[in-house]
Design a protein around this motif. Sequence first.
Motif, PDB file in Angstrom:
ATOM      1  N   MET A   1       0.842  -1.204   0.000  1.00 45.77           N
ATOM      2  CA  MET A   1       0.000   0.000   0.000  1.00 45.77           C
ATOM      3  C   MET A   1       0.871   1.245   0.000  1.00 45.77           C
ATOM      4  O   MET A   1       1.956   1.265   0.584  1.00 45.77           O
ATOM      5  CB  MET A   1      -0.878   0.013   1.255  1.00 45.77           C
ATOM      6  CG  MET A   1      -1.831  -1.166   1.376  1.00 45.77           C
ATOM      7  SD  MET A   1      -3.219  -1.055   0.233  1.00 45.77           S
ATOM      8  CE  MET A   1      -4.030   0.408   0.879  1.00 45.77           C
ATOM      9  N   ALA A   2       0.351   2.294  -0.619  1.00 46.50           N
ATOM     10  CA  ALA A   2       1.065   3.566  -0.627  1.00 46.50           C
ATOM     11  C   ALA A   2       1.100   4.148   0.783  1.00 46.50           C
ATOM     12  O   ALA A   2       0.208   3.897   1.597  1.00 46.50           O
ATOM     13  CB  ALA A   2       0.379   4.531  -1.588  1.00 46.50           C
TER      14      ALA A   2
ATOM     15  N   GLY B   1       0.669   6.469   3.912  1.00 44.88           N
ATOM     16  CA  GLY B   1      -0.405   7.372   4.318  1.00 44.88           C
ATOM     17  C   GLY B   1      -1.796   6.827   4.044  1.00 44.88           C
ATOM     18  O   GLY B   1      -2.788   7.503   4.278  1.00 44.88           O
ATOM     19  N   THR B   2      -1.872   5.598   3.546  1.00 46.78           N
ATOM     20  CA  THR B   2      -3.188   4.998   3.344  1.00 46.78           C
ATOM     21  C   THR B   2      -3.289   3.801   4.283  1.00 46.78           C
ATOM     22  O   THR B   2      -2.291   3.317   4.803  1.00 46.78           O
ATOM     23  CB  THR B   2      -3.375   4.519   1.888  1.00 46.78           C
ATOM     24  OG1 THR B   2      -2.387   3.530   1.599  1.00 46.78           O
ATOM     25  CG2 THR B   2      -3.212   5.677   0.925  1.00 46.78           C
ATOM     26  N   ASP B   3      -4.488   3.342   4.495  1.00 46.14           N
ATOM     27  CA  ASP B   3      -4.637   2.189   5.373  1.00 46.14           C
ATOM     28  C   ASP B   3      -5.059   1.002   4.527  1.00 46.14           C
ATOM     29  O   ASP B   3      -4.302   0.515   3.706  1.00 46.14           O
ATOM     30  CB  ASP B   3      -5.596   2.492   6.525  1.00 46.14           C
ATOM     31  CG  ASP B   3      -6.615   3.546   6.123  1.00 46.14           C
ATOM     32  OD1 ASP B   3      -7.081   3.535   4.957  1.00 46.14           O
ATOM     33  OD2 ASP B   3      -6.947   4.388   6.947  1.00 46.14           O
ATOM     34  N   SER B   4      -6.232   0.530   4.737  1.00 44.03           N
ATOM     35  CA  SER B   4      -6.632  -0.678   4.012  1.00 44.03           C
ATOM     36  C   SER B   4      -7.452  -0.312   2.783  1.00 44.03           C
ATOM     37  O   SER B   4      -7.912   0.806   2.615  1.00 44.03           O
ATOM     38  CB  SER B   4      -7.477  -1.546   4.933  1.00 44.03           C
ATOM     39  OG  SER B   4      -8.674  -0.857   5.264  1.00 44.03           O
TER      40      SER B   4
END
Lengths: 271, 271
Positions: A248-249, A251-254
């Motif tokens: 994942m990038a 600063g993102t979560d799921s």
Amino acid sequence: MSELNVVDVTDPADPRLDDFRDLNSVDRRPDLPSGKGLVIAEGVLVVQRMLASRFTPRALLGTDRRLGELGADLHGVSAPYYRVEADVMAEAVGFHLNRGVLASASRAAELSVAQVLEGARTIAVLEGVNDHENLGSIFRNAAGLGVDAVVFGSGCADPLYRRAVRVSMGHALLVPFARAARWPADLHVLRDAGFRLLAMTPDEGAPRLADAMDGLADGKVAILVGAEGPGLQEHTMRASDVRVRIPMARGTDSLNVATAAALAFYERDRR
Amino acid sequence: MSELNVVDVTDPADPRLDDFRDLNSVDRRPDLPSGKGLVIAEGVLVVQRMLASRFTPRALLGTDRRLGELGADLHGVSAPYYRVEADVMAEAVGFHLNRGVLASASRAAELSVAQVLEGARTIAVLEGVNDHENLGSIFRNAAGLGVDAVVFGSGCADPLYRRAVRVSMGHALLVPFARAARWPADLHVLRDAGFRLLAMTPDEGAPRLADAMDGLADGKVAILVGAEGPGLQEHTMRASDVRVRIPMARGTDSLNVATAAALAFYERDRR
């Protein structure tokens, strides 16, 4: 080939339409004791998929136009097609239904885990997916991306609920599914059948999905997906063979659970 | 660091709460002339993302508990935090809001296509994505899977609509987006900026997504996605460099548009 059983109905209160009455207000969750236990298919495409499924229609309700569109799909179908005008349909159903045709079916007998594993190469195993829309999406993604069956662990919504069937585009009726009686203990049934158990996790220390799949190209794989927030329970994780993450990038979560499942199905299917 | 501007409000009719009044019944589409033009963030996570975005809050409304959860995120924020009891909030907003905190912002100035392309390596280009939920999902997927910006062609919904912002988990406020003024003519701006244009299609004769991406690992890529039913318009297809398809299982049709986009983003991101 039997004749089509078309019955014209002009009175929206006709009791023969009761399978379809007040779809929005009456409880249509076939899993609940208060529900009627009926599975409802909406629209030509989903009705076609019901006709191709193990859920045998009891009745159909629709306009003359949709009857024409279903055409040959109805050959050999003994259930009555209640042909109505759109306004009669709207009054019986309780709202205007663009899709113009509905079919009802009783719940088919549940399949066993062993039954759905037979001949399967890739299966999805769900835990805590309690949202009907996500569940429907997962069935649609499973069908499109080569998943042969779905096994339910604890805490999942009912795939035969009207909304789940609709969002699945009818694939909830076609992709075989079964419920694990003991959870997560029954995961050993999958392992005994030769499946490697891949548990999806947001854990950044876990191997990447693509790398994990690389080693499994020829074997049978079960892809375990948990609820969007908490993910799989720790005891389920421990019962799996390998944990995998989608990179994942920052600063993102799921991702949404159905999207995460789709990526795993795709990664499996692309080899 | 300025002091927090916390204002206790006990009267749900207080005009200072007007940014948040009757969220469900009042038109909250900032793109429509009848809308107030306000962007609304719901819940701690999305409000945090608004605070990190180019959309500067005008006001916040929430419970004391959510104020505590936001904590340090509010340092330096000059907009007032209207602190209310949950029932006052429910009465002003028009329904009970589990998320317990809202923020309003004016629409920021639109970015130009050239602005969002600057520094971008992967962008998504959308045409005819007129469903707010799909649009929100695409922003969430873009953020999670390494897409730097979104460009809108014709026929797309407003990414700043409340529902789109919510489904995007706030990423509609963070992932830069711009509207192409002339469509599809403005695709040449992307090509002139060095982007290869990949058009998603259900056409079974098109190359597989994975194969097409293999040749593009180091270059800039624009992933073009069309509406779920019709897909991209033919003139848009013709303006693209390569058409790609997601391999689908027999007997299935398309995937949901946000899911298809996620698979393309993932395939791009995984190399």
